[in-house]
Motif scaffolding. Structure first.
Motif: not given
Lengths: 184, 65
Positions: B12, B20, B22-24, B26, B33, B35, B37-39, B60
């Motif tokens: 998945q 899409d 986009r990926l986060t 952590t 923690m 975090e 944010r990535l493309r 990001d």
């Protein structure tokens, strides 16, 4: 819910099929009956024995730009109820609260019994419980449950934490749990 | 006999990234923690001995909580 023996049997079965235990074969998540809360998760979120529950629950929502947003809650912030419902209390001005107001979808994950449980839910805001607990209370209905396990490894723990002052935090958690029970 | 998964198929996360990027991410570090944010984009690289899909993700913005 898979027992340790069932997990071991699963590994043994996969061993007989793979060339070696280290073979990285994709194992799809196991789907569980929709709408219910797995017994181990329900027990973890029963509002009892909170100082023994030091694993944080990962909650994911979607922000206004479509980015996944991650938040962590503790067993003292959440309560499982009958009928596949989970209630939780969060800061009313948090990103998570804003995301849920716009889009009620939320995914919770928790490490238990060698794997990762993933619960997809739809949340709605409840009225604020009491002035003593200045948090926004939500109730989420479970719509999908999946269990992630790997044939070559067991998940031994999730995100854990250590409290600086357990008794102070426990007092606050107990007020929160009581508020979640009473919320309408 | 269970067949090995084909490159990137059946997972998945790979399907979501294809649609899409986009990926986060952590990670627990130093008492908190982190975090990120990535493309992400899929790489053309493939390896016969590694039946997986390869991705490269750029930052990001990083947030510590």
């Amino acid at each position: 819910m898979r027992s340790r023996q069932q997990l071991e049997n699963g590994v043994s079965t996969n061993r007989s099929l793979n060339m070696s235990e280290a073979e990285h074969v994709y194992t799809p998540p196991r789907e569980h009956s929709a709408g219910g809360i797995p017994a181990a998760v329900a027990s973890y979120l029963d509002g009892e024995n909170l100082l023994t529950k030091m694993q944080a629950l990962r909650l994911s929502t979607v922000d206004a730009e479509g980015w996944p947003h991650a938040a962590l809650l503790s067993a003292g912030d959440m309560l499982a109820l009958s009928g596949g419902r989970i209630r939780f209390a969060i800061f009313p001005r948090s990103g998570m609260a804003a995301n849920l107001a716009r889009d009620g979808r939320i995914t919770m994950s928790l490490s238990l019994d060698g794997g990762m449980w993933e619960l997809r839910m739809r949340a709605r805001r409840l009225q604020q419980a009491t002035p003593e607990v200045p948090l926004a209370c939500f109730e989420a209905q479970v719509v999908r449950v999946r269990e992630h396990v790997a044939p070559y490894a067991d998940v031994t723990t999730g995100i854990t934490f250590v409290l600086h002052d357990p008794h102070l935090v426990l007092s606050r958690w107990q007020r929160q749990i009581a508020a979640l029970r009473a919320a309408a | 006999m269970q067949k090995p998964a084909e490159h990137g198929k059946g997972h998945q996360a790979a399907a979501n990234l294809a649609r899409d990027g986009r990926l986060t991410l952590t990670l627990s570090l130093d008492g908190g923690m982190c975090e990120l944010r990535l493309r992400a984009r899929r790489l053309a690289h493939s390896s016969p001995g590694v039946p997986l899909a390869f991705f490269e993700a750029g930052g990001d913005g990083a947030h510590a909580c």
